[in-house]
Design a protein around this motif. Sequence first.
Motif, PDB file in Angstrom:
ATOM      1  N   UNK A  22       0.904  -1.286  -0.071  1.00 38.44           N
ATOM      2  CA  UNK A  22      -0.189   0.032   0.018  1.00 38.44           C
ATOM      3  C   UNK A  22       1.138   1.122  -0.108  1.00 38.44           C
ATOM      4  N   UNK A  23       2.043   1.218   0.327  1.00 40.38           N
ATOM      5  CA  UNK A  23       3.004   2.356   0.265  1.00 40.38           C
ATOM      6  C   UNK A  23       3.770   2.380  -1.055  1.00 40.38           C
ATOM      7  N   UNK A  24       3.294   1.638  -2.101  1.00 39.71           N
ATOM      8  CA  UNK A  24       3.909   1.944  -3.331  1.00 39.71           C
ATOM      9  C   UNK A  24       5.090   0.910  -3.812  1.00 39.71           C
ATOM     10  N   UNK A  25       5.466  -0.115  -2.673  1.00 39.13           N
ATOM     11  CA  UNK A  25       6.480  -0.715  -3.005  1.00 39.13           C
ATOM     12  C   UNK A  25       6.223  -2.209  -3.692  1.00 39.13           C
ATOM     13  N   UNK A  26       6.952  -2.679  -4.363  1.00 35.20           N
ATOM     14  CA  UNK A  26       7.016  -4.023  -4.830  1.00 35.20           C
ATOM     15  C   UNK A  26       7.137  -5.029  -3.856  1.00 35.20           C
ATOM     16  N   UNK A  27       6.277  -5.818  -3.468  1.00 33.80           N
ATOM     17  CA  UNK A  27       6.459  -6.811  -2.494  1.00 33.80           C
ATOM     18  C   UNK A  27       6.116  -8.280  -2.818  1.00 33.80           C
ATOM     19  N   UNK A  28       6.840  -9.387  -2.245  1.00 34.14           N
ATOM     20  CA  UNK A  28       6.518 -10.737  -2.405  1.00 34.14           C
ATOM     21  C   UNK A  28       6.484 -11.262  -1.232  1.00 34.14           C
ATOM     22  N   UNK A  29       5.240 -12.094  -1.035  1.00 31.61           N
ATOM     23  CA  UNK A  29       5.023 -12.818   0.115  1.00 31.61           C
ATOM     24  C   UNK A  29       5.259 -14.382  -0.070  1.00 31.61           C
ATOM     25  N   UNK A  30       5.994 -14.975   0.695  1.00 31.99           N
ATOM     26  CA  UNK A  30       6.145 -16.313   0.452  1.00 31.99           C
ATOM     27  C   UNK A  30       5.910 -17.118   1.810  1.00 31.99           C
ATOM     28  N   UNK A  31       5.217 -18.447   1.553  1.00 26.80           N
ATOM     29  CA  UNK A  31       4.836 -19.184   2.667  1.00 26.80           C
ATOM     30  C   UNK A  31       4.806 -20.591   1.935  1.00 26.80           C
ATOM     31  N   UNK A  32       4.839 -21.697   2.956  1.00 25.89           N
ATOM     32  CA  UNK A  32       4.532 -23.155   2.470  1.00 25.89           C
ATOM     33  C   UNK A  32       3.025 -23.377   2.906  1.00 25.89           C
ATOM     34  N   UNK A  33       2.105 -22.467   3.373  1.00 28.72           N
ATOM     35  CA  UNK A  33       0.689 -22.563   3.836  1.00 28.72           C
ATOM     36  C   UNK A  33      -0.096 -22.413   2.808  1.00 28.72           C
ATOM     37  N   UNK A  34      -0.671 -23.299   1.905  1.00 31.45           N
ATOM     38  CA  UNK A  34      -1.501 -22.885   0.870  1.00 31.45           C
ATOM     39  C   UNK A  34      -2.595 -22.413   0.977  1.00 31.45           C
ATOM     40  N   UNK A  35      -3.375 -22.453   2.177  1.00 30.65           N
ATOM     41  CA  UNK A  35      -4.467 -21.664   2.578  1.00 30.65           C
ATOM     42  C   UNK A  35      -4.351 -20.559   2.930  1.00 30.65           C
ATOM     43  N   UNK A  36      -3.288 -20.206   3.652  1.00 34.17           N
ATOM     44  CA  UNK A  36      -2.873 -18.803   4.125  1.00 34.17           C
ATOM     45  C   UNK A  36      -2.665 -18.127   2.767  1.00 34.17           C
ATOM     46  N   UNK A  37      -1.933 -18.622   1.819  1.00 33.80           N
ATOM     47  CA  UNK A  37      -1.587 -17.823   0.676  1.00 33.80           C
ATOM     48  C   UNK A  37      -2.939 -17.650  -0.136  1.00 33.80           C
ATOM     49  N   UNK A  38      -3.856 -18.553  -0.314  1.00 31.23           N
ATOM     50  CA  UNK A  38      -5.018 -18.257  -0.726  1.00 31.23           C
ATOM     51  C   UNK A  38      -6.008 -17.073  -0.209  1.00 31.23           C
ATOM     52  N   UNK A  39      -6.053 -17.031   1.202  1.00 27.38           N
ATOM     53  CA  UNK A  39      -6.399 -15.899   1.744  1.00 27.38           C
ATOM     54  C   UNK A  39      -5.663 -14.376   1.515  1.00 27.38           C
ATOM     55  N   UNK A  40      -4.358 -14.658   1.455  1.00 29.17           N
ATOM     56  CA  UNK A  40      -3.701 -13.274   1.154  1.00 29.17           C
ATOM     57  C   UNK A  40      -4.101 -12.822  -0.240  1.00 29.17           C
ATOM     58  N   UNK A  41      -4.121 -13.847  -1.288  1.00 33.27           N
ATOM     59  CA  UNK A  41      -4.297 -13.428  -2.836  1.00 33.27           C
ATOM     60  C   UNK A  41      -5.695 -12.683  -2.741  1.00 33.27           C
ATOM     61  N   UNK A  42      -6.610 -13.333  -1.980  1.00 30.62           N
ATOM     62  CA  UNK A  42      -8.086 -12.577  -1.981  1.00 30.62           C
ATOM     63  C   UNK A  42      -8.188 -11.367  -1.565  1.00 30.62           C
ATOM     64  N   UNK A  43      -7.237 -11.239  -0.362  1.00 33.90           N
ATOM     65  CA  UNK A  43      -7.205  -9.784   0.240  1.00 33.90           C
ATOM     66  C   UNK A  43      -6.668  -8.826  -0.627  1.00 33.90           C
ATOM     67  N   UNK A  44      -5.745  -9.331  -1.434  1.00 30.31           N
ATOM     68  CA  UNK A  44      -4.842  -8.365  -2.132  1.00 30.31           C
ATOM     69  C   UNK A  44      -5.743  -7.833  -3.632  1.00 30.31           C
ATOM     70  N   UNK A  45      -6.732  -8.649  -4.117  1.00 33.75           N
ATOM     71  CA  UNK A  45      -7.646  -8.538  -5.119  1.00 33.75           C
ATOM     72  C   UNK A  45      -8.660  -7.536  -4.457  1.00 33.75           C
TER      73      UNK A  45
END
Length: 219
Positions: A78-101
């Motif tokens: 949200x500050x305008x920086x390119x950011x990559x989040x990584x994790x092994x928890x696919x359930x958490x990543x799905x939630x993160x992608x939905x939040x981003x969208x």
Amino acid sequence: MSDGPGTSTGDPFGGRFPTSHERMTGVPWDASYHDGPPPWDIGRPQQAVVRLASRGAFSGSVLDVGCGTGEHALHIASLGLPVVGVDVAGTALAVARAKAAARGLGAEFVTADAFGLGELRRTFETVLDCGLFHSFDAVERREYAASVASVTEPGGTLYVLCFSDEGSGTGPHPVGRDDLPAAFTRDAGWDVTAVEPNRVETRIHDDGAPAWLATIRRL
């Protein structure tokens, strides 16, 4: 929070060798997200991270290791920086992608093992570890430090927020102040420039748990 070194035929761990925490509990990190948010997922970024961001601590491309459901990566995005989040928890990543969208933010969320970050084939100027380091044992911490070094640009900065062993109401797997420089050594390409008392907010601590906030430079 995530990850483990090596490989395994253990199906619940997706071909990874489970971390010391996973071996202790007998369940993979992903299972932590199956019945609602885990204790560390407070639904907003940690205040310690928000304060870092307000001081301009994040710059260039940013990596959030063990990003969970993405609140820190999304705050940084949200500050305008390119950011990559990584994790092994696919359930958490799905939630993160939905939040981003939903928020219209361009943060990228990728499945990756914290012990094999070189496989990302990318480097970052700033790296954030909020609540991952303390979940590893001493051997894993050294392997993790080498992995993070492989994706951090020379002169870049790693911030680690982890449970501290000092004070009352400590969280699980508390870390001693000396454990940070013991893992992030100069021989491994790191210089621990500051280890300061802080707090980690959780769903089970009214006023957070004692924490260290470490600033670590890549040599």
